[in-house]
Design an enzyme around this catalytic site. Structure first.
Site, PDB file in Angstrom:
ATOM      1  N   TYR A 169     -36.971 114.292  34.157  1.00 37.10           N
ATOM      2  CA  TYR A 169     -36.156 114.564  33.961  1.00 37.10           C
ATOM      3  C   TYR A 169     -34.451 113.423  33.557  1.00 37.10           C
ATOM      4  O   TYR A 169     -33.910 113.179  32.740  1.00 37.10           O
ATOM      5  CB  TYR A 169     -35.679 116.256  33.487  1.00 37.10           C
ATOM      6  CG  TYR A 169     -34.681 116.699  33.139  1.00 37.10           C
ATOM      7  CD1 TYR A 169     -35.207 117.461  31.919  1.00 37.10           C
ATOM      8  CD2 TYR A 169     -33.502 117.068  33.926  1.00 37.10           C
ATOM      9  CE1 TYR A 169     -33.606 117.956  31.319  1.00 37.10           C
ATOM     10  CE2 TYR A 169     -32.473 117.707  32.836  1.00 37.10           C
ATOM     11  CZ  TYR A 169     -32.280 118.343  32.014  1.00 37.10           C
ATOM     12  OH  TYR A 169     -31.255 119.156  30.954  1.00 37.10           O
ATOM     13  N   LYS A 205     -32.880 112.000  30.801  1.00 38.73           N
ATOM     14  CA  LYS A 205     -31.110 112.116  30.866  1.00 38.73           C
ATOM     15  C   LYS A 205     -30.345 110.537  31.376  1.00 38.73           C
ATOM     16  O   LYS A 205     -29.171 110.635  30.430  1.00 38.73           O
ATOM     17  CB  LYS A 205     -30.377 113.638  31.444  1.00 38.73           C
ATOM     18  CG  LYS A 205     -31.575 114.534  30.909  1.00 38.73           C
ATOM     19  CD  LYS A 205     -31.025 114.733  29.204  1.00 38.73           C
ATOM     20  CE  LYS A 205     -31.303 115.801  29.121  1.00 38.73           C
ATOM     21  NZ  LYS A 205     -31.171 116.347  27.841  1.00 38.73           N
TER      22      LYS A 205
END
Length: 235
Positions: A160, A164
């Site tokens: 994750y 990002k």
């Protein structure tokens, strides 16, 4: 009238962002990969549903044609995203993560942003005041995740934050390529949504604040930047 598309908008931050922008006078398309959920959300909001799976080229292209036929687009909010959790709700750590897991997550969080942005660029370029908001995360900040004094330092996941951080770079490069647009990345904060099993400490109302603010940025406002509700964030 400002016309806005929000991906992943049938619930959570996307839904709240849609509600707030409609209240501000925007015509909002609620993008959803599930037609029924999208239709129900649009009925609740008084918005327009559009079937849009950010991982599917044909779905994105069809959504772009629909919105073009309806008159065009001024604001794109790339909100759709996934995190991936274990069966017991925990974060998939460095020892458990696989290339296939990362590929699946990047397909939505990174390639989805590029796929949607690319498809809608021709419409945005026709707008008098085009805006793109990419929903990032505080976990994307290299400065924060390497600083033991910040909460983000303790996050054990790999996929994750990496996805990002890629979104942040995509944001900067698009902003340089299209100086007539306002293209920014935002960090909503640790918000209670389905993405994190509703473990977040903020409400969706609090989390949507920076998304809504940057969706309404003026033509001479910032671009190629990274913000949370308090202001600019370190990369």
């Amino acid at each position: 009238m400002t016309t806005t598309l929000i991906t992943g908008a049938n619930k959570g931050l996307g839904f709240e962002t849609a509600r707030r922008l409609i209240a501000a006078g925007h015509t909002v398309y609620v993008g959803s990969r599930d037609a029924d959920r999208g239709r129900r959300a649009a009925e609740q909001l008084g918005s327009r549903p559009v079937l849009l799976d950010v991982t599917d080229d044909a779905s994105v292209a069809a959504a772009a044609k629909t919105i073009e036929a309806d008159g065009g687009l001024d604001v794109l909010v790339n909100n759709a995203g996934i995190e991936m959790r274990t069966a017991d709700g925990g974060v998939v750590g460095a020892a458990e993560v696989t290339a296939d897991m990362m590929r699946t997550l990047f397909e939505t969080n990174v390639f989805g942003v590029v796929r949607v942005t690319h498809a809608f660029l021709p419409l945005l370029q026709r707008s008098a005041a085009p805006v793109v908001v990419n929903v990032s995360s505080g976990l994307a900040s290299m400065a924060r995740v390497t600083d033991p004094s910040t909460p983000t330092y303790a996050y054990p996941g790999v996929s994750y934050p990496a996805s990002k951080t890629a979104v942040n770079m995509i944001t900067v490069q698009y902003a340089k390529a299209f100086p007539g647009m306002r293209i920014n990345a935002v960090e909503p904060g640790y918000t209670a949504t389905d993405l994190n099993g509703n473990t977040g400490t903020q409400t969706v109302e609090e989390g949507a604040e920076i998304i809504v603010r940057m969706a309404q940025v003026s033509r001479d406002g910032p671009t190629g930047a990274y913000f949370d509700a308090e202001g600019p964030l370190p990369w």
